[in-house]
Design a protein around this motif. Structure first.
Motif, short mmCIF file in Angstrom:
data_model
loop_
_atom_site.label_atom_id
_atom_site.label_comp_id
_atom_site.label_asym_id
_atom_site.label_seq_id
_atom_site.Cartn_x
_atom_site.Cartn_y
_atom_site.Cartn_z
N ASP A 125 0.83 -1.20 0.00
CA ASP A 125 0.00 0.00 0.00
C ASP A 125 0.87 1.25 0.00
O ASP A 125 0.66 2.17 -0.80
CB ASP A 125 -0.92 -0.01 1.22
CG ASP A 125 -1.91 1.15 1.23
OD1 ASP A 125 -2.59 1.36 0.21
OD2 ASP A 125 -2.01 1.84 2.27
N CYS A 128 2.51 1.67 -3.35
CA CYS A 128 1.61 2.16 -4.39
C CYS A 128 1.31 3.65 -4.21
O CYS A 128 1.23 4.39 -5.20
CB CYS A 128 0.32 1.34 -4.40
SG CYS A 128 0.54 -0.35 -5.01
N TRP A 129 1.14 4.10 -2.98
CA TRP A 129 0.95 5.54 -2.74
C TRP A 129 2.18 6.30 -3.26
O TRP A 129 2.04 7.29 -4.00
CB TRP A 129 0.78 5.82 -1.25
CG TRP A 129 -0.58 5.58 -0.69
CD1 TRP A 129 -1.24 4.39 -0.62
CD2 TRP A 129 -1.45 6.54 -0.08
NE1 TRP A 129 -2.46 4.54 -0.02
CE2 TRP A 129 -2.61 5.86 0.33
CE3 TRP A 129 -1.35 7.91 0.16
CZ2 TRP A 129 -3.68 6.50 0.96
CZ3 TRP A 129 -2.41 8.56 0.80
CH2 TRP A 129 -3.56 7.86 1.19
N PHE A 155 -2.50 2.80 -9.67
CA PHE A 155 -3.68 2.94 -8.82
C PHE A 155 -4.48 1.64 -8.76
O PHE A 155 -4.94 1.23 -7.69
CB PHE A 155 -4.58 4.07 -9.33
CG PHE A 155 -5.78 4.31 -8.46
CD1 PHE A 155 -5.68 5.13 -7.34
CD2 PHE A 155 -7.01 3.71 -8.74
CE1 PHE A 155 -6.79 5.35 -6.52
CE2 PHE A 155 -8.11 3.92 -7.93
CZ PHE A 155 -8.00 4.75 -6.81
N GLY A 158 -2.79 -0.75 -6.52
CA GLY A 158 -3.02 -0.35 -5.14
C GLY A 158 -4.42 -0.68 -4.67
O GLY A 158 -4.62 -1.15 -3.54
N ASN A 164 -7.56 1.23 0.76
CA ASN A 164 -7.07 2.44 1.41
C ASN A 164 -6.60 3.50 0.41
O ASN A 164 -6.66 4.70 0.69
CB ASN A 164 -5.93 2.07 2.36
CG ASN A 164 -5.47 3.21 3.22
OD1 ASN A 164 -6.26 3.84 3.91
ND2 ASN A 164 -4.17 3.51 3.18
N ILE A 165 -6.15 3.07 -0.77
CA ILE A 165 -5.62 4.02 -1.74
C ILE A 165 -6.71 4.96 -2.29
O ILE A 165 -6.41 5.99 -2.88
CB ILE A 165 -4.91 3.27 -2.90
CG1 ILE A 165 -3.92 4.22 -3.60
CG2 ILE A 165 -5.93 2.68 -3.88
CD1 ILE A 165 -2.99 3.53 -4.57
N LEU A 168 -6.19 8.43 -1.09
CA LEU A 168 -5.24 9.21 -1.89
C LEU A 168 -5.99 9.97 -2.98
O LEU A 168 -5.80 11.18 -3.15
CB LEU A 168 -4.18 8.29 -2.50
CG LEU A 168 -3.09 8.91 -3.37
CD1 LEU A 168 -1.88 7.99 -3.42
CD2 LEU A 168 -3.55 9.17 -4.81
N GLY A 292 1.46 6.13 3.96
CA GLY A 292 1.89 6.22 2.57
C GLY A 292 1.96 7.65 2.04
O GLY A 292 2.54 7.88 0.96
#
Length: 509
Positions: A125, A128-129, A155, A158, A164-165, A168, A292
């Protein structure tokens, strides 16, 4: 090979070494890790607990032998890749060698060591962030449309790893709309990239739809049981602690995003940080959900500091910003990792209590940090269950039923007898093999719930016994009890089917 490359390789090797030495051999794997590893045997486009990427990695681990080395390797790898992306971000922002070393030091000697310690979706995670923010920087630096499509892929990865992404995206969107970079929204290729990303995550969305969106149930349950104990003030305090050694670098980044001309095109990153943190606080998210966010700001801060510390008396501050993360790592090493025996933590409770490390998700203080207590007792449970299973004559007709996914996963990971334990908890509710007509039951029961198990279940079998319990007093599963029931007088399968139906109806609600 250039000097920069050698230094980068050195940091990456150091990162891997630290991830392996920060866990004492006397600790087992952590509760969640067993569930994730078991998903390798039940590949699907979705799970009640996590999206599908974790199961793909678990399948690779299983193919490599399923050893603890490989379980530790992948979160360490994702941590090293996070370091690499921060390095590449600094290069993109025209940072010099000092900026690269400062950024790498801040990343290596941070709480990411704790995140990258466990085989959970959190490490990927954070990667990916960091990767998505890197793509954003590349796009606004080059204006090349290919970065939009790369961003869609990052994205999607993620999203398929951890939902959770989405935070973002929710935090970045208003920041872009309020900035001069909002012109990106008139780019046709942006919407082609969004469609690409949607197509990549579509199988998981369809899985959620076909399974009545268990993520909604999971979030409701999380809010009721765990997030209700989250304190918003505590959330902000923990944000500072995550990168305490890099705090001044992050502050420098925020200043630079507002006033440093070379970063003018990236000013929206300032607003994005604020929006994202506010959203996390509104939903009373756990503090580590936001971790992240920060690696990219370390990159900005390292580049800015490398420029303003080049001349005059300020150049003498260069080593100071390198030393600070190292100095903060010393207490972190002694406090934040399971690199010492449980007895050591028990003898020094006050300093851990002051740091909030003994506060569990139930809102109460305990003897050990929750993650550490969750790394004890599992081998003992599996060994004792194996021993009892071996004594039962008709093993194929014996079901091992656990109270929670940690118990089931640990037994399945350590068993030498081929046990396939199940539970009505988490994803195990979908993994029962009811083609077998069961006659015997080995029941693993939490200590606080075992008072009536013997009386309630015993009458349905010809023989019953309390056969053992976890004796490791430092384990979260301390006194978890093993019951053995043999030669059923009733149809066990029908009872199991009814329980499964009840649990699935509960998830649908």
């Amino acid at each position: 090979m250039t000097k920069k490359t050698l230094i980068l390789i050195g940091f990456i090797l150091l990162k891997f070494v630290l991830q392996y030495v920060l866990i004492s051999p006397e600790y087992d794997l952590q509760r969640d890790e067993y569930l994730h590893l078991d998903q390798a045997h039940h590949l699907a486009w979705g799970y009640l607990s996590v999206p599908p990427v974790t199961s793909w990695i678990s399948y690779i681990i299983f193919s490599l032998g399923n050893g603890v080395f490989w379980v530790r390797f992948f979160p360490a790898l994702f941590g090293a890749l996070t370091l690499l992306i921060v390095w590449k971000t600094i290069e993109t922002l025209k940072g010099n060698l000092y900026a690269l070393i400062l950024g790498a030091t801040c990343i290596v000697f941070s709480s990411l060591l704790r995140i990258n310690m466990l085989y959970q979706p959190n490490s990927l995670d954070v990667l990916c962030w960091t990767g998505f923010y890197y793509v954003i920087i590349q796009y606004f630096s080059s204006q090349k449309p290919k970065w939009l499509f790369i961003g869609a892929i990052v994205f999607a990865l993620g999203f398929l790893n951890k939902y959770n992404i989405l935070f973002l995206f929710i935090g970045l969107l208003p920041a872009l709309l309020l900035s001069s970079q909002r012109k990106v929204f008139v780019e046709k290729k942006l919407y082609l990239a969004l469609i690409t990303g949607l197509l990549l995550i579509l199988p998981n969305i369809l899985w959620q739809y076909n399974n009545h969106f268990p993520i909604v149930h999971h979030m409701k349950e999380l809010s009721a049981i765990q997030l209700v104990n989250v304190d918003r003030t505590g959330f902000l305090k923990e944000q500072v602690l995550f990168f305490i050694g890099s705090f001044f670098v992050i502050i420098a980044a925020l200043y630079a995003l507002l006033f440093y001309k070379p970063f003018a095109r990236f000013k929206f990153f300032f607003a994005s940080l604020i929006f994202t943190l506010v959203i996390f606080m509104y939903f009373k998210a756990k503090a580590y959900y936001a971790i992240g966010l920060y690696p990219v700001y370390i990159a900005f801060g390292a580049v800015f500091l490398s420029q303003i510390l080049q001349t005059g008396w300020k150049r003498y501050l260069k080593p100071v910003f390198i030393i600070i993360p190292l100095l903060f790592f010393i207490p972190m090493y002694n406090l934040s990792f399971p690199n010492k025996s449980p007895e050591y933590f028990i003898k020094n409770p006050e300093k851990y209590k002051k740091l909030g490390m003994l506060r569990w998700e139930d809102g109460k203080d305990h003897d050990l940090p929750q993650d550490f207590a969750d790394m004890l007792g599992w081998k003992e449970l599996a060994r004792k269950t194996d021993s009892l299973y071996a004594l039962i004559p008709n093993k194929k007709e014996t079901i091992v039923l656990c109270d929670n996914y940690g118990q089931a996963g640990a037994i399945n990971y350590y068993t030498k007898k081929g046990i396939k334990a199940v539970s009505f908890n988490a994803d195990y509710v979908n993994w029962f093999d009811l083609d077998i007509q069961y006659k015997n039951l080995i029941r693993i029961k939490n200590h606080e719930e075992n008072s009536t198990e013997f009386q309630e279940t015993g009458p349905f079998f010809q023989s019953s016994a309390i056969a053992g319990e976890i004796t490791d007093k430092y384990a979260r599963e301390y006194k978890t009890t093993i019951f053995v029931f043999t030669n059923a007088k009733i149809n066990i399968n029908k009872r199991i089917e009814a329980e499964i139906k009840q649990e699935k109806n509960y998830i649908k609600e």
